[in-house]
Design an enzyme around this catalytic site. Sequence first.
Site, mmCIF file in Angstrom:
data_model
loop_
_atom_site.group_PDB
_atom_site.id
_atom_site.type_symbol
_atom_site.label_atom_id
_atom_site.label_comp_id
_atom_site.label_asym_id
_atom_site.label_seq_id
_atom_site.Cartn_x
_atom_site.Cartn_y
_atom_site.Cartn_z
ATOM 1 C CD GLU A 65 -7.351 0.311 -3.478
ATOM 2 O OE1 GLU A 65 -7.986 0.975 -2.652
ATOM 3 O OE2 GLU A 65 -6.406 0.755 -4.102
ATOM 4 C CB SER A 95 -6.500 5.138 1.280
ATOM 5 O OG SER A 95 -6.781 4.050 0.431
ATOM 6 N N GLY A 140 0.834 -1.210 0.000
ATOM 7 C CA GLY A 140 0.000 0.000 0.000
ATOM 8 C C GLY A 140 0.860 1.247 0.000
ATOM 9 C CE1 TYR A 141 -0.010 1.990 -4.975
ATOM 10 C CE2 TYR A 141 -0.120 4.377 -5.167
ATOM 11 C CZ TYR A 141 -0.475 3.114 -5.622
ATOM 12 O OH TYR A 141 -1.294 2.984 -6.706
#
Length: 208
Positions: free
Chosen positions: A98, A23, A20-21
């Site tokens: 997503e 939220s 993850g990068y």
Amino acid sequence: MNKTTTQDIMAEKTSLWIFGYGSLVWKPDFKFKMSEVGYIQGYKRRFWHGDNFHRGNKDMPGRVVTLVEDKDACTWGVAYEVNGSEIEECLKYLNMREAVLGGYITRAVEFFPREECHLPHLALVYIATCDNPIYLGPASPEEIAAQIAICRGKTGHNIEYLLRLVEFMRSYCPEVEDEHLFAIEAATLSLMPYLLGSKQAMSAFASA
Ligand SMILES: N[C@@H](CCC(=O)N[C@@H](CS)C(=O)NCC(=O)O)C(=O)O
């Protein structure tokens, strides 16, 4: 070297790593066994993706992050290890959040933990590419800030999205100078007095 595919990652049934990068660094919202801060190579993080659900709407899409290929860049974030028994539920959740609602696709990347005693490993990452219908593309920090400052969606204000990512980077990656992120932060905060309208509101914001 053969390009690693998401199928290759899925083949390892014992556990699955998700990188993850955006939220996902502050709100994974899926069960995981462990997490570690680290980075991936060959990508830069940019607020170039539109969001007409979580942080914006169809008339006023917010701006969220995606990854753009750049062989000289790296992007810091969090990798989450998901147990084999939780993988199906995790992917079902992330597919809705997503892919369906966010327009991201999955890619396989190599994750490098900050703890050098931990070996690099494959991870699944969600990326919005430029052929995505709600991809907004490059803009100046000021233009991006002006959009973030006025957008909100079903999950909350776009400013919250920005400031939570800033908070993660300052807290967990203090040595990393993310010029793009911090330029947008500065430009957004400079708009606050105008957005808040009154001196009292500005002082309240400043002391928050
Ligand atoms: N795929 C990136 C970005 C994820 C992201 O920010 N996705 C949006 C979908 S447009 C989201 O989940 N937003 C939830 C929120 O804004 O709280 C990540 O790995 O963190």
